[in-house]
Design an enzyme around this catalytic site. Structure first.
Site: not given
Ligand code: NAP
Length: 480
Positions: A150, A173, A226-227, A231, A248, A282, A329, A381, A460
Site C-alpha cells: 500500500n 522483499k 503487513g497484515s 506478521g 507493523e 493501516c 482486495q 480490518e 519506526e
C-alpha cells in the site's frame, strides 16, 4: 518480449526464468513491467552477499553513508514526477498521492543521511573508582525487510534508510503486487554509489522469498509491515530463531466526533482519513464514533462530500479516489460490504462496483450507519474505501468504544473542547493520537507505530528508528 526487471544480488542485476507481470489496477491492459521472481537459492545468495558486505559497510565512515543516502534522496526528488506516476500506475493511488509519496521517500532518505552523522553514545560515571562506563550503538548485521503493497515507495524507504544509515546491510522483499517502486529505489542506491552487496533486492512471493528470508540463520533481524496474520507468523518464526524483529500490522482506527466539533473539520478529517488512498492505509479512519447531537448532520454532510468524490483512473486529472489495488482486495471489500449489510448496517452511500473508460478495480467509497461496535465491520480490518458510523451518547461512551478494539495504531478525535481533547490524548489506547485531524497522515521525522494487536517491537521513523536498527554495547574501562 519486454525487458525483465532483475533482482539486485551482490551488486549484480540477476534475472530468473520466473517473472511476474505488474499490471495497472486502473487499466488492466496496461502492463507496468515484468519483474523477475527470485527463488530460494537466489534469496540465499542475496543473504550471503549482504553478510559478506556487512563488515566493510559497518566500518564505513558515517560521512560516506550519509553522502550516499543524501544522494539517493536527491535522486528520488529529481525523479518524483516520473516515479510518482510509476507508483500510481502500479498501486492505483492518485497521481498527486503518488508524487507525494515519492517526495516523502526522498525526505526520509535525507533525514537518515543526517541521522548517520548524529548517532551518539553516552558516558556514565561508574559506581567504582577509576572505571569509565561507555554506552555505544552498533549495527545489527543483515536485516531482512518485508513490505506491503500500500505504500510502495515510503515504507521501503523508512526501513532501508535507517538500516543503511546505522551500518547494517539489507535484503529486501517488496510486496509482489508492487515491485516497480522498490526496483527504482534499488537502481537509485546503485547509482548513488552504494557498495555491492550492501543492499539486495529480491522480488517474488512471500511464500518463497519471504519464507527464505525469515528462515535464514544469517538474517539477524527482520522488519515487517503487513497484515496481522502474516506478521504474527513471521514474529513467531523470528523469535524461535533468535532474530530481533519489529512488526507493523493492521488497524481499525476510530475517529471520534463530538457534539462540539467543527462540522467542516470533522467531515474533512473523516473523508480524508477513511477514503483517500482508496482507504488502503493501516491508519485509515474506518470507525467513525459519533455522539448523538451531531450524528445526523455529520452523516448527511459526509455522504454529500462522498457523492462528489471522483473515482477514476489514478492518472486522470481530477481523480480523487483511484481503484482498489487488486481483484483479491476488491473481493475482500465487497465481502465486507455484504457482511455489514447482513449484520444490519445501513448503507448510506457507495459500495458499488463501478465501470470506467478503462477496465479496473473501481469501487465507490462506502459509508455505513446504524452499526454497533461488536459487528464484524467494526472489528476486522477491511483495508478498502469502507467506513462505518457508531452512534454514541457522550464522550465517555465514545472513548470506551474507540478503545474497544484489538488494534491500537491511530486514534482520532474532533472536538473544540480542550478538556476532551486532552483527556482523549491521554486515554486513547493507540500509538498515535490525532486531534481535529484524520487518523492517517504522519510526519516522517516523528515516531510511527502502534500498540495492542497493531504493532510489536520498536517504533519506526525519526530518531526512534535507531532503537530497532542498532544494538547497545556497554563498555567498562578501568584506566588504573
Ligand atoms: P501481507 O499479505 O501480510 O503481506 C505483507 C508482506 O509479507 C508481503 O511482501 C508479502 O508477500 C509478505 N509475506 C506473505 N506471506 C509471507 C510469509 N509466509 N513469509 C514472509 N513474508 C510473507 O500484507 P499486505 O496485504 O501486503 O498489506 C496490507 C496490510 O498491511 C494491512 O493489514 C495493513 O494494515 C498493513 N499495513 C500496516 C502498516 C503499519 O505500519 N502498521 C502500514 C501499511 C500496511 P506477497 O508479495 O506474496 O504478498
Amino acid at each position: 518480449m519486454a525487458d525483465v526487471y532483475a533482482n539486485l544480488i551482490g551488486g549484480e542485476w540477476v534475472t530468473s526464468t520466473a517473472v511476474s507481470r505488474n499490471v495497472n489496477p486502473s487499466d488492466l491492459s496496461d502492463v507496468v513491467g515484468e519483474y523477475a521472481q527470485a527463488d530460494a537459492a537466489q534469496t540465499a545468495a542475496a543473504i550471503d552477499a549482504a553478510a559478506s558486505a556487512f563488515p566493510a559497510w559497518a566500518a564505513t565512515s558515517p560521512q560516506r553513508r550519509s553522502d550516499i543516502l543524501d544522494a539517493a534522496g536527491s535522486a528520488l526528488l529529481a525523479r518524483k514526477d516520473e516515479l510518482g506516476r510509476l507508483l500510481s500506475r502500479e498501486e492505483g493511488k492518485t497521481l498527486p498521492e503518488g508524487i507525494g509519496e515519492v517526495t516523502r521517500a526522498a525526505q526520509i532518505f535525507k533525514y537518515f543521511a543526517g541521522e548517520a552523522l548524529r548517532l551518539s553514545g553516552e558516558r556514565l560515571d561508574s559506581t567504582r573508582p577509576g572505571v569509565d562506563v561507555e554506552i555505544t550503538r552498533e549495527p545489527l548485521g543483515v536485516i531482512g525487510l518485508i513490505t506491503p503493497w500500500n505504500f510502495p515507495s515510503a515504507i521501503p524507504a523508512w526501513k532501508i534508510a535507517p538500516a543503511l544509515a546505522y551500518g547494517n546491510t539489507v535484503v529486501m522483499k517488496p510486496a509482489d503486487a508492487v515491485p516497480a517502486s522498490s526496483w527504482a529505489i534499488a537502481e537509485i542506491l546503485v547509482q548513488a554509489g552504494l557498495p555491492a552487496g550492501v543492499f539486495n533486492l529480491v522480488m517474488g512471493r512471500g511464500s518463497v522469498v519471504g519464507e527464505a528470508i525469515v528462515s535464514s540463520p544469517k538474517i539477524n533481524a527482520i522488519s515487517f509491515t503487513g497484515s496481522v496474520a502474516t506478521g504474527r507468523r513471521i514474529g513467531a518464526r523470528a523469535f524461535e530463531s533468535g532474530k530481533k524483529f519489529q512488526l507493523e500490522m493492521g488497524g481499525k482506527n476510530p475517529l471520534v466526533v463530538l457534539d462540539d466539533a467543527d462540522l467542516t473539520v470533522a467531515v474533512g478529517a473523516a473523508l480524508n482519513g477513511a477514503f483517500f488512498s482508496t482507504g488502503q492505509r493501516c491508519t485509515a479512519s474506518s470507525r467513525l464514533v459519533v455522539t448523538a447531537g451531531i450524528h445526523d448532520r455529520f452523516v448527511a454532510a459526509l455522504a454529500e462530500k462522498m457523492a462528489a468524490l471522483k473515482v477514476d483512473h489514478a492518472l486522470k486529472p481530477g481523480t480523487d479516489i483511484g481503484p482498489v489495488v487488486s481483484q483479491d482486495q476488491l473481493e475482500q471489500d465487497l465481502r465486507y460490504i455484504a457482511i455489514a449489510k447482513d449484520e444490519g448496517g445501513r448503507l448510506v452511500t457507495g459500495g458499488e462496483r463501478l465501470t470506467r473508460e478503462t477496465e479496473g478495480y473501481y469501487l465507490s467509497p462506502a459509508l455505513f450507519a446504524d452499526t454497533t461496535n461488536d459487528m464484524r465491520i467494526n472489528r476486522e480490518e477491511v483495508f478498502g474505501p469502507v467506513a462505518s458510523v457508531v452512534r454514541v451518547r457522550d464522550y465517555d461512551e465514545a472513548l470506551a468504544v474507540a478503545n474497544d478494539t484489538e488494534f491500537g495504531l491511530s486514534s482520532g478525535i474532533c472536538t473544540t473542547s480542550l478538556k476532551h481533547a486532552t483527556h482523549y490524548k491521554r486515554h486513547a489506547q493507540a500509538g498515535m493520537v490525532m486531534v481535529n485531524l484524520p487518523t492517517a497522515g504522519v510526519d516522517p521525522h516523528a515516531p510511527f507505530g502502534g500498540r495492542k494487536g497493531s504493532s510489536y517491537g520498536a517504533r519506526e521513523q525519526g530518531a526512534y528508528a535507531r532503537e530497532f536498527y542498532t544494538t547497545i554495547k556497554t563498555a567498562y574501562v578501568f584506566g588504573g
